[in-house]
Scaffold this motif. Structure first.
Motif, mmCIF file in Angstrom:
data_model
loop_
_atom_site.group_PDB
_atom_site.id
_atom_site.type_symbol
_atom_site.label_atom_id
_atom_site.label_comp_id
_atom_site.label_asym_id
_atom_site.label_seq_id
_atom_site.Cartn_x
_atom_site.Cartn_y
_atom_site.Cartn_z
ATOM 1 N N ILE A 67 20.488 0.357 -10.289
ATOM 2 C CA ILE A 67 20.100 1.594 -9.599
ATOM 3 C C ILE A 67 18.772 2.104 -10.140
ATOM 4 C CG2 ILE A 67 20.704 4.031 -9.299
ATOM 5 C CD1 ILE A 67 23.654 3.107 -9.136
ATOM 6 N N LEU A 68 18.620 2.101 -11.459
ATOM 7 C CA LEU A 68 17.365 2.564 -12.054
ATOM 8 C C LEU A 68 16.201 1.650 -11.681
ATOM 9 C CD1 LEU A 68 18.554 3.666 -15.608
ATOM 10 C CD2 LEU A 68 17.847 5.128 -13.715
ATOM 11 N N ASP A 69 16.430 0.333 -11.632
ATOM 12 C CA ASP A 69 15.384 -0.597 -11.224
ATOM 13 C C ASP A 69 14.978 -0.360 -9.772
ATOM 14 O OD1 ASP A 69 15.367 -1.742 -13.734
ATOM 15 O OD2 ASP A 69 16.582 -3.482 -13.165
ATOM 16 N N ALA A 70 15.955 -0.090 -8.904
ATOM 17 C CA ALA A 70 15.658 0.185 -7.497
ATOM 18 C C ALA A 70 14.861 1.485 -7.364
ATOM 19 C CB ALA A 70 16.945 0.267 -6.681
ATOM 20 N N GLU A 71 15.209 2.505 -8.142
ATOM 21 C CA GLU A 71 14.458 3.762 -8.113
ATOM 22 C C GLU A 71 13.028 3.548 -8.599
ATOM 23 O OE1 GLU A 71 16.763 6.458 -10.452
ATOM 24 O OE2 GLU A 71 18.180 6.874 -8.835
ATOM 25 N N ASP A 72 12.857 2.741 -9.648
ATOM 26 C CA ASP A 72 11.512 2.447 -10.150
ATOM 27 C C ASP A 72 10.697 1.690 -9.107
ATOM 28 O OD1 ASP A 72 12.112 3.696 -12.518
ATOM 29 O OD2 ASP A 72 12.488 1.832 -13.635
ATOM 30 N N ALA A 97 9.660 4.140 -6.382
ATOM 31 C CA ALA A 97 8.562 5.000 -6.844
ATOM 32 C C ALA A 97 7.244 4.233 -6.863
ATOM 33 C CB ALA A 97 8.883 5.554 -8.233
ATOM 34 N N ALA A 98 7.271 2.968 -7.265
ATOM 35 C CA ALA A 98 6.059 2.148 -7.276
ATOM 36 C C ALA A 98 5.551 1.919 -5.858
ATOM 37 C CB ALA A 98 6.323 0.824 -7.975
ATOM 38 N N CYS A 125 0.596 5.670 -1.278
ATOM 39 C CA CYS A 125 -0.258 6.850 -1.462
ATOM 40 C C CYS A 125 -1.690 6.425 -1.766
ATOM 41 C CB CYS A 125 0.310 7.724 -2.574
ATOM 42 S SG CYS A 125 -0.635 9.226 -2.855
ATOM 43 N N GLU A 126 -1.854 5.448 -2.641
ATOM 44 C CA GLU A 126 -3.197 4.965 -2.976
ATOM 45 C C GLU A 126 -3.872 4.346 -1.752
ATOM 46 O OE1 GLU A 126 -5.099 5.405 -5.632
ATOM 47 O OE2 GLU A 126 -3.497 6.688 -6.375
ATOM 48 N N GLN A 127 -3.131 3.593 -0.939
ATOM 49 C CA GLN A 127 -3.702 3.013 0.280
ATOM 50 C C GLN A 127 -4.131 4.107 1.258
ATOM 51 O OE1 GLN A 127 -0.713 0.370 1.807
ATOM 52 N NE2 GLN A 127 -1.576 -1.407 0.769
ATOM 53 N N TYR A 128 -3.300 5.128 1.401
ATOM 54 C CA TYR A 128 -3.617 6.233 2.306
ATOM 55 C C TYR A 128 -4.872 6.966 1.846
ATOM 56 C CZ TYR A 128 -2.942 10.583 4.937
ATOM 57 O OH TYR A 128 -3.111 11.663 5.745
#
Length: 151
Positions: free
Chosen positions: A53-58, A61-62, A68-71
């Protein structure tokens, strides 16, 4: 007469796990119950699930950070394009307003083309600048949903 015995009992700091404060202990001290193989297996599976679950959340987020950077990169390019297009569009608008909207030939076509380009360029410039400044200040920005033509 004898003075009563003073007792002081204090526990400070961080305690992880069990703690006992006692004056005297006689016999065995057992912390927790012995665990069975089934409960150990359940604990191991629970820890693996929490890790997934924590890996999926990370990962999520990535992905959001990447989008966001592409936008923001697209907005910066759009802002540059608006700055380049505005000097070409403004003379057409000025010609239209100076001649009372009655122009023919290339001047009329240039002016009619320049007006929407000028309006669109000003809007694009203002919007892009506003969103980029908000992002650089650490404020939340809304990233548009993915579309088939956006990468």
């Amino acid at each position: 007469m004898s003075e009563p015995q003073r007792v002081r009992n204090e526990l400070s700091g961080t305690v992880n796990g069990n703690a006992i404060q006692a004056g005297a202990i006689h016999g065995d001290v057992v912390f927790g119950a012995p665990t069975s193989p089934e409960s150990e297996e359940l604990q191991r599976r629970l820890e693996q699930r929490q890790r997934r679950i924590l890996d999926a959340e990370d990962a999520q987020a990535a992905e959001i950070e990447r989008r966001c950077e592409q936008y923001l990169k697209r907005l910066r390019w759009g802002r540059r394009a608006a700055v380049i297009m505005l000097p070409f569009a403004i003379p057409g608008v000025v010609m239209l307003s100076a001649h009372g909207w009655i122009l023919s030939g290339w001047q009329g076509r240039w002016g009619l083309f320049g007006l929407p380009v000028c309006a669109l360029g000003l809007y694009s410039l203002a919007f892009s600048t506003w969103v980029i400044k908000r992002a650089e200040a650490g404020k939340p920005i809304k990233i548009p949903p993915r579309t088939p033509w956006s990468r």
